[in-house]
Design an enzyme around this catalytic site. Structure first.
Site, PDB file in Angstrom:
ATOM      1  CB  SER A   1      -0.955   0.021   1.195  1.00 37.26           C
ATOM      2  OG  SER A   1      -1.965  -0.936   1.007  1.00 37.26           O
TER       3      SER A   1
ATOM      4  CE  LYS B   1      -3.742   0.885   4.906  1.00 36.16           C
ATOM      5  NZ  LYS B   1      -3.709   0.428   3.517  1.00 36.16           N
TER       6      LYS B   1
END
Length: 364
Positions: free
Chosen positions: A314, A357
């Site tokens: 990511s 996140k």
């Protein structure tokens, strides 16, 4: 959770811990020809419940191990398969025993440690960590009362401010559950009790005097860049204790085209960095970068806190942007964080761990 399910369904509750179980006879029982033979713990549990349809909790199914006495994980296949467990055979009973009415709930910390055939028979419910707000509410409604009682205090003698509580969660406990939080509250209660005995005055724990009770905070979100900089981009990472912000730094220097990647990066993360770099080279014209930069510039990409291993795809977009910023000399906004795997054609793929996140971004 399993107890609550049992209560909601009106079923009896039985628990069996599988941590360290390595003998198949624990599940299937011993043949009656052996001295000291007893039924297996599945049949014993149903007997203990006194009903044929209890809720049976198999705790820590990923901790089962096998040795020369057999493989209990394989014995569990017949127990957990709803198609065939109506004819479960315990060696001691030696007749078919119907387990089809029993509701089995298993727990595990690590899905990877469960054998594939066994995992195939399960429906998986992932429980993500608590958010800071949820931890606050759990502490206010349960943990503080419990610890006050255990330390011989009352709410009149010791109060914990909500601002101090949120500091405890963020600064002293990096975890997904609330066990460490309970230990920290217990520590504050013990020190508060001592202070009350010495002064005779009720104690209030606030944000400003929290250090006196718990010492210096262990976790600090100092990593986030607070000003627009060249080559510094805020990334977002998933961790088991919730999410975290992860700045990525890149510098471009005069050199011979070498590429350095540091910060204990795993293989997938290194590949993400190389993919991002190839994309920047491919798009050099559109980005107004000298197309020959890879011949006379060295590029160094670093992810701080080098002692902590990091991996995952990511960070691709973050690394690509950091390199672009370093090569163009343009600053990156410090109030933007990014995450997502990047491809060679410049697509950014969907991400996982969105809740964690997002919460990390909110905290920062």
């Amino acid at each position: 959770i399993a107890k609550s399910i049992a209560r909601a369904l009106g079923r009896k509750f039985v628990r069996m811990s599988l941590g360290g179980v390595k003998d198949e006879a624990e599940i299937r029982g011993h043949r009656r020809t052996y001295i000291g033979a007893i039924p297996g713990r599945i049949v014993s549990g149903v007997k203990q419940a006194g009903t044929m349809n209890p809720l049976f909790l198999l705790d820590e199914i990923d901790k089962m191990s096998s040795d020369f006495k057999g493989d209990p994980a394989s014995a569990m296949l017949e127990v957990l398969d709803s198609e065939i467990n109506s004819e479960f055979r315990d060696h001691y009973l030696d007749i078919e025993f119907d387990l089809s009415e029993v509701m089995f709930v298993t727990t595990a910390n690590d899905i990877g440690a469960i054998p594939a055939p066994l995992y195939d028979r399960m429906e998986v419910i992932e429980l993500s960590g608590y958010t800071t707000y949820e931890k606050e509410q759990i502490a206010l409604r349960h943990l503080i009362h419990k610890q006050l009682k255990e330390n011989g205090l009352t709410p009149e003698l010791l109060k914990i401010d909500q601002s101090a509580l949120s500091d405890m969660i963020v600064g002293y406990t990096g975890e997904s559950g609330v066990r460490s939080l309970e230990r920290v509250i217990a520590e504050a209660c013990r020190k508060g009790a001592r202070q009350y005995m010495e002064t005779g005055k009720p104690v209030t724990i606030r944000r400003r005097n929290l250090k006196k009770f718990l010492g210096i905070p262990r976790y600090m979100d100092t990593m986030v860049s607070r000003e627009n900089q060249v080559g510094v981009v805020n990334g977002l990472a998933w961790t088991s204790a919730g999410g975290t912000t992860l700045p990525v730094e890149a510098v471009a220097m005069e050199g011979t085209g070498k590429i350095e990647l540091t910060g204990q990066l795993g293989d997938v993360m290194k590949e993400s960095a190389m993919t991002g770099l190839s994309l920047v080279r491919h798009m050099a014209g559109a980005l107004q970068i000298d197309e020959e930069f890879y011949k006379e510039r060295d590029i160094h990409v670093h992810v701080p806190e080098g002692a902590i291993p990091k991996d995952g795809p990511s960070a691709g977009i973050t690394m690509a942007l950091a390199v672009t910023s370093a090569l163009t000399g343009r600053k990156v906004r410090c109030d933007v964080a990014m995450t997502g795997e990047i491809t060679l054609t410049g697509r950014v793929l969907p991400i996982g761990g969105l809740k964690e996140k997002t919460l990390a971004a909110l905290r920062a």
